[in-house]
Design an enzyme around this catalytic site. Structure first.
Site, PDB file in Angstrom:
ATOM      1  N   ASN A   9       0.867  -1.179   0.000  1.00  0.00           N
ATOM      2  CA  ASN A   9       0.000   0.000   0.000  1.00  0.00           C
ATOM      3  C   ASN A   9       0.905   1.230   0.000  1.00  0.00           C
ATOM      4  OD1 ASN A   9      -1.802   2.033   0.420  1.00  0.00           O
ATOM      5  ND2 ASN A   9      -2.508   1.337   2.440  1.00  0.00           N
ATOM      6  N   TRP A  10       0.992   1.864  -1.155  1.00  0.00           N
ATOM      7  CA  TRP A  10       1.922   2.999  -1.289  1.00  0.00           C
ATOM      8  C   TRP A  10       1.372   4.277  -0.671  1.00  0.00           C
ATOM      9  CZ3 TRP A  10       3.870   2.416  -7.090  1.00  0.00           C
ATOM     10  CH2 TRP A  10       4.604   1.231  -7.192  1.00  0.00           C
ATOM     11  N   LYS A  11       0.096   4.241  -0.273  1.00  0.00           N
ATOM     12  CA  LYS A  11      -0.551   5.428   0.339  1.00  0.00           C
ATOM     13  C   LYS A  11      -0.299   6.649  -0.559  1.00  0.00           C
ATOM     14  CE  LYS A  11      -0.352   3.156   4.762  1.00  0.00           C
ATOM     15  NZ  LYS A  11      -0.275   3.237   6.225  1.00  0.00           N
ATOM     16  N   HIS A  98      -9.694   1.002   5.112  1.00  0.00           N
ATOM     17  CA  HIS A  98      -8.398   1.228   5.769  1.00  0.00           C
ATOM     18  C   HIS A  98      -8.620   2.184   6.950  1.00  0.00           C
ATOM     19  CE1 HIS A  98      -4.285   2.439   6.520  1.00  0.00           C
ATOM     20  NE2 HIS A  98      -3.909   1.369   5.838  1.00  0.00           N
ATOM     21  N   GLU A 100      -6.996   4.601   7.982  1.00  0.00           N
ATOM     22  CA  GLU A 100      -6.788   6.020   7.663  1.00  0.00           C
ATOM     23  C   GLU A 100      -8.037   6.612   7.025  1.00  0.00           C
ATOM     24  OE1 GLU A 100      -3.109   5.464   5.522  1.00  0.00           O
ATOM     25  OE2 GLU A 100      -2.182   4.866   7.416  1.00  0.00           O
ATOM     26  N   GLU A 170      -5.342  -5.013  10.476  1.00  0.00           N
ATOM     27  CA  GLU A 170      -4.344  -3.949  10.639  1.00  0.00           C
ATOM     28  C   GLU A 170      -4.587  -3.233  11.965  1.00  0.00           C
ATOM     29  OE1 GLU A 170      -2.491  -2.800   6.586  1.00  0.00           O
ATOM     30  OE2 GLU A 170      -4.010  -1.339   7.150  1.00  0.00           O
ATOM     31  N   GLY A 176       2.540   2.281  10.820  1.00  0.00           N
ATOM     32  CA  GLY A 176       3.467   3.399  10.696  1.00  0.00           C
ATOM     33  C   GLY A 176       4.193   3.738  11.989  1.00  0.00           C
ATOM     34  N   SER A 215       3.416  -2.203  10.168  1.00  0.00           N
ATOM     35  CA  SER A 215       4.876  -2.218  10.322  1.00  0.00           C
ATOM     36  C   SER A 215       5.512  -3.549   9.940  1.00  0.00           C
ATOM     37  CB  SER A 215       5.278  -1.828  11.753  1.00  0.00           C
ATOM     38  OG  SER A 215       4.858  -0.506  12.028  1.00  0.00           O
ATOM     39  N   GLY A 236       2.827  -1.193   4.280  1.00  0.00           N
ATOM     40  CA  GLY A 236       2.863   0.237   3.998  1.00  0.00           C
ATOM     41  C   GLY A 236       4.279   0.693   3.689  1.00  0.00           C
ATOM     42  N   GLY A 237       4.908   1.346   4.667  1.00  0.00           N
ATOM     43  CA  GLY A 237       6.225   1.960   4.480  1.00  0.00           C
ATOM     44  C   GLY A 237       7.254   1.081   3.787  1.00  0.00           C
TER      45      GLY A 237
HETATM   46  P1  13P Z   1       2.974   0.347   7.661  1.00  0.00           P
HETATM   47  O1  13P Z   1       3.482  -0.928   7.085  1.00  0.00           O
HETATM   48  O2  13P Z   1       3.711   1.558   7.170  1.00  0.00           O
HETATM   49  O3  13P Z   1       2.834   0.283   9.142  1.00  0.00           O
HETATM   50  O4  13P Z   1       1.474   0.543   7.081  1.00  0.00           O
HETATM   51  C1  13P Z   1       0.572  -0.507   7.180  1.00  0.00           C
HETATM   52  C2  13P Z   1      -0.632  -0.152   6.415  1.00  0.00           C
HETATM   53  O5  13P Z   1      -1.381   0.722   6.772  1.00  0.00           O
HETATM   54  C3  13P Z   1      -0.876  -0.889   5.154  1.00  0.00           C
HETATM   55  O6  13P Z   1      -2.146  -0.636   4.660  1.00  0.00           O
END
Ligand code: 13P
Length: 253
Positions: A9-11, A98, A100, A170, A176, A215, A236-237
């Site tokens: 997930n590149w956000k 998600h 967010e 999640e 994050g 993470s 994510g990251g």
């Molecule tokens: P991180 O891997 O950066 O914690 O993000 C997880 C995430 O929200 C994937 O959708």
């Protein structure tokens, strides 16, 4: 056997140059991985470019995922993108619910359920995210929270809809933050989710893939993916660094 799935997930990250580089690197670095399915979710803006590049590269990995959708086919919805539009670009998956989006964009369980159904109707496979906050975990209500988020979708779409969907656990406190849930903590919730689905339909429960997100790193992926009910990751990251992401994909192969 459930095939493992790793989704990046590149956000809201990336330039055209970075998207090009990441797609090329991931395609090259994951060539020859046969037992894992891999997808990346760029922004809407970059999906077209990613689709074009994937076609040019002609590699099996990665497939494409979108980060969101609007639950109407088309119309006067300024700024929105529909499931059929995404499918038309060769997108396979779409992330719904998600944390967010739930937190920053005030998406309710009901709104998430509507998006989940619209995704399927439009030819996409939804990746339904569920997860509790730190406060909810400390109060001991993690299971109750994730099950109610799942139940909102089951109530709207029916348990059979999970046959063409993926679930992602999640925990918000792990997103994050660098704090990964321990493999045991994650497995515990994954098992609860699967057992809950099994009460309605054991075949669907046995077949649905439940990803862990929060993470995930190359260093933690193997242990997480080794758990009985963890079928891959929503990353994510770490998905923005080709080498790290490729290593995570290899852990799932
Ligand atoms: P991180 O891997 O950066 O914690 O993000 C997880 C995430 O929200 C994937 O959708």
């Amino acid at each position: 056997m459930r095939q493992k799935l790793v989704v990046g997930n590149w956000k809201m990250h990336g330039s055209r140059t970075q998207v090009r580089q990441l797609i090329e690197d991931v395609a090259a670095g994951t060539a020859g991985l046969n037992d894992v399915e891999i997808a990346v979710a760029p922004t809407f803006l970059h999906l077209g470019l990613a689709a074009q590049l994937s076609q040019q590269v002609g590699a099996e990995h990665p497939k494409l995922a979108a980060q969101n959708l609007y639950p109407q086919e088309q119309g006067a919805f300024t700024g929105e993108v529909s499931a059929p539009m995404l499918a038309d670009y060769g997108v396979t998956y779409v992330i719904v619910g998600h944390s967010e989006r739930r937190e920053i964009f005030a998406e309710t369980d009901q709104a998430v359920a509507v998006k989940f159904q619209a995704a399927q109707e439009g030819g996409l496979l939804p990746i339904l995210c569920v997860g509790e906050s730190l406060q909810q975990r400390e109060q001991g209500s993690s299971e109750e929270v994730v099950l109610s988020q799942l139940d909102a979708v089951i109530a709207a779409a029916g348990v059979e809809a999970l046959q063409s969907a993926v679930i992602a656990y999640e925990p918000i406190w792990a997103i994050g933050t660098g704090k990964t849930a321990s493999p045991e903590q994650a497995q515990g919730i994954h098992r609860v989710l699967r057992e809950h689905i099994a009460k309605s339909n054991s075949t669907i429960a046995a077949g649905v893939r439940i990803l862990y997100g929060g993470s995930v790193k190359a260093s933690s992926a193997t242990e997480l993916f080794d758990q009985t009910d963890i079928d891959g990751g929503l990353v994510g990251g770490a998905s923005l660094k080709a080498e790290e992401f490729i290593s995570i994909c290899k852990s799932a192969d």
